[in-house]
Structures are given as C-alpha cells and as structure tokens.
Design a protein around this motif. Sequence first.
Motif, mmCIF file in Angstrom:
data_model
loop_
_atom_site.group_PDB
_atom_site.id
_atom_site.type_symbol
_atom_site.label_atom_id
_atom_site.label_comp_id
_atom_site.label_asym_id
_atom_site.label_seq_id
_atom_site.Cartn_x
_atom_site.Cartn_y
_atom_site.Cartn_z
ATOM 1 N N ALA A 54 0.828 -1.206 0.000
ATOM 2 C CA ALA A 54 0.000 0.000 0.000
ATOM 3 C C ALA A 54 0.863 1.257 0.000
ATOM 4 C CB ALA A 54 -0.926 -0.006 1.209
ATOM 5 N N LEU A 55 1.946 1.254 0.778
ATOM 6 C CA LEU A 55 2.806 2.435 0.876
ATOM 7 C C LEU A 55 3.666 2.639 -0.361
ATOM 8 C CD1 LEU A 55 3.970 2.200 4.599
ATOM 9 C CD2 LEU A 55 2.265 3.762 3.620
ATOM 10 N N THR A 56 3.767 1.626 -1.208
ATOM 11 C CA THR A 56 4.536 1.764 -2.449
ATOM 12 C C THR A 56 3.629 1.875 -3.672
ATOM 13 O OG1 THR A 56 4.776 -0.653 -2.580
ATOM 14 C CG2 THR A 56 6.571 0.584 -1.549
ATOM 15 N N GLY A 57 2.338 2.103 -3.462
ATOM 16 C CA GLY A 57 1.415 2.314 -4.572
ATOM 17 C C GLY A 57 1.051 1.061 -5.319
ATOM 18 N N VAL A 68 3.016 9.828 0.189
ATOM 19 C CA VAL A 68 4.384 9.330 0.097
ATOM 20 C C VAL A 68 5.128 10.255 -0.844
ATOM 21 C CG1 VAL A 68 5.856 7.429 -0.655
ATOM 22 C CG2 VAL A 68 3.728 6.932 0.552
ATOM 23 N N ALA A 69 6.198 10.867 -0.359
ATOM 24 C CA ALA A 69 6.935 11.872 -1.136
ATOM 25 C C ALA A 69 6.009 13.021 -1.542
ATOM 26 C CB ALA A 69 7.592 11.249 -2.353
ATOM 27 N N GLY A 70 5.039 13.322 -0.678
ATOM 28 C CA GLY A 70 4.099 14.399 -0.951
ATOM 29 C C GLY A 70 2.989 14.043 -1.909
ATOM 30 N N LEU A 71 2.950 12.817 -2.369
ATOM 31 C CA LEU A 71 1.949 12.372 -3.342
ATOM 32 C C LEU A 71 0.817 11.645 -2.625
ATOM 33 C CD1 LEU A 71 4.508 10.953 -5.895
ATOM 34 C CD2 LEU A 71 3.185 13.049 -6.184
ATOM 35 N N PRO A 72 -0.431 12.064 -2.841
ATOM 36 C CA PRO A 72 -1.548 11.439 -2.132
ATOM 37 C C PRO A 72 -1.875 10.050 -2.659
ATOM 38 C CG PRO A 72 -2.373 13.035 -3.716
ATOM 39 C CD PRO A 72 -0.872 13.165 -3.729
ATOM 40 N N LEU A 73 -2.180 9.162 -1.734
ATOM 41 C CA LEU A 73 -2.641 7.820 -2.071
ATOM 42 C C LEU A 73 -4.103 7.689 -1.671
ATOM 43 C CD1 LEU A 73 0.391 5.679 -0.808
ATOM 44 C CD2 LEU A 73 -0.288 6.072 -3.186
ATOM 45 N N PRO A 74 -4.911 7.033 -2.518
ATOM 46 C CA PRO A 74 -4.534 6.277 -3.724
ATOM 47 C C PRO A 74 -4.536 7.086 -5.024
ATOM 48 C CG PRO A 74 -6.836 5.880 -3.251
ATOM 49 C CD PRO A 74 -6.338 6.779 -2.150
ATOM 50 N N LYS A 75 -4.793 8.381 -4.976
ATOM 51 C CA LYS A 75 -4.956 9.169 -6.195
ATOM 52 C C LYS A 75 -3.731 9.117 -7.099
ATOM 53 C CE LYS A 75 -6.253 13.795 -7.772
ATOM 54 N NZ LYS A 75 -6.628 15.186 -7.354
ATOM 55 N N ARG A 76 -2.538 9.123 -6.527
ATOM 56 C CA ARG A 76 -1.306 9.170 -7.326
ATOM 57 C C ARG A 76 -0.514 7.864 -7.217
ATOM 58 N NH1 ARG A 76 0.548 14.308 -8.355
ATOM 59 N NH2 ARG A 76 2.002 13.240 -9.742
ATOM 60 N N MET A 77 -1.211 6.759 -7.226
ATOM 61 C CA MET A 77 -0.554 5.459 -7.058
ATOM 62 C C MET A 77 0.502 5.189 -8.124
ATOM 63 S SD MET A 77 -3.745 3.024 -5.934
ATOM 64 C CE MET A 77 -2.756 1.540 -5.828
ATOM 65 N N GLY A 78 0.209 5.540 -9.366
ATOM 66 C CA GLY A 78 1.149 5.282 -10.445
ATOM 67 C C GLY A 78 2.466 6.006 -10.241
#
Length: 281
Positions: A54-57, A68-78
Amino acid sequence: MNTTRQGAAVNARGIGVEGPRGWAFQGIDITAEPGALIAVQGSSGSGRTCLLLALTGRMRITAGEATVAGLPLPKRMGTVRSRTAIAHVPGVVELEPALTVGEHLKEQALLGHRFQGLSASLPWGKRQKEATRARIDAALAAVRLDPATLVKGLRTAVRDLERIEALRLSVALGIMHGPQLLAVDDVDLKLSAEERTEAWQMLRDLAQAGTTIVAAGSEAPADALVVRTTPAPATAAKTEAAPADAPADAPADGSGTAGSTHTDETDKEEAAHAFAETGRA
C-alpha cells in the motif's frame, strides 16, 4: 544507482485496506521524514505485506489518508510506484533459484532502459556498458555484497546463496535505480541473531544514505520508527477487488478472511494477487 535523490517522507492517518475477504489491516498511523528507517511489526497474518504494498502504490488503500513523497494515495498510485521499489516479498518479487547472481544483476540493470525509446534497442557502446557496470557495483557496495566472497562469484546460482546473501542481493536489485523509498518484507526470517543484526544494519545504512526504508520483520532495532499491525476484526462485509490502476473510488485489492482467522498465507496470496493486477514491480 542514483545516490542524490532524497528519500520519501511518509505520512499516514488511519489507513487500511479492505478486500473481498475483509480487512487486511486498519488504523495505521505513520509520520516519517525522508531517510527514515520504518520497521513494520505484527503477528503472522496481520497485514504487514499488504501495508508495504500500500505504501509503495501497489495496493489501494480504502480507509484513511496517506502521502508518500508528498503524493496522495490512492490518487497518485502510479507516480508513487515509479518512485518506490519492493524487495524480498514472497509471491510478489522473488529471486529465481536457477539464475546466477550476475544474471539477476544484469537483468535488473537493463530494466532501467525499458522506456528510453529506440536507443534502448540499439547495440550498447563502451560508455553504456561502463554505466551499467557502475550501477551494479554501486548497488552491491551499498548492501555490502562482495562477489568475491561467493562460492562462484557472480556465477553463483541463487539456490547456492546463504539466506543473508540472498537478502542482500534482493535489496541490491531493489535500490539499483535509486528509489526514494524501498519496502523490504521478511527481513529477519530464518536468520541467526548475528545475521539479523547485519540485515538491519544494512537497511540502517541505506536509510542514512537517504533512502526511506520500510521493512517488515520480527525484531526491529531500537532506533527504528516502529509501526505495529494487528489482525483486523472479522467482518461479514464483502467488496470486489480492484486493480491498482482502477479509479480512485474503486474498492481495494485487499486481504483478510471474513468470519475466519486471517493467516500469513492469505496475506501473501492477496499481496501476490495485487501485484499481478498492477503488473508492475
């Protein structure tokens, strides 16, 4: 290996993953700076592997909020997938026993050229070969795996490696292309006390060099940020599994067994299923 990229900060509030057989994990909170060493601990079947994915998309969270790295999950999973890597995850990313250490390393080095267009298919010149060799050497040095200490050097088959050597190789493959975050499963599984110390020291060194490390194991070092997973309560609710590339409001690839005990085997099986759905390492 890219040694200049900063590690990924991890922030999570009440995250969880629910799938067709119930909850894999629930209520996880994490606040970690770039370059942190995060140790995930929990009993068998508590969702440790699913949390790493989950934490690695690679697995969609269905409850709570995370970046993660400022990127929201799950929106920016890729995007999160492209900036992270996983290693030593049974059923998801495993070494091939029949291949040699050198074959694994060369194959992983070549993966960095998959999306470079036509030039990637042309014969390599001396400069490209030297760059590949440097990338491999840097990864081996970072995990302290000296081919000279192996029974047949780089020609040693994976099946002939000691467990700690196989772990080092797995981590070397994971860091080769400079991820901001590396997730490692079963860090100290079946290792001696001395080897467990070596394994965690390897991960600590990588974190101190800048890569954020999230590692699941049974005995976390005192200086690690410890995150504990617990088996989620059984639930009768049923949801449909969805791949990581599904819309943000789709149900999760998850784990857990409604009305029964969630085991480590089901955790690994659901993790492998999620990886198969995404098709990405």
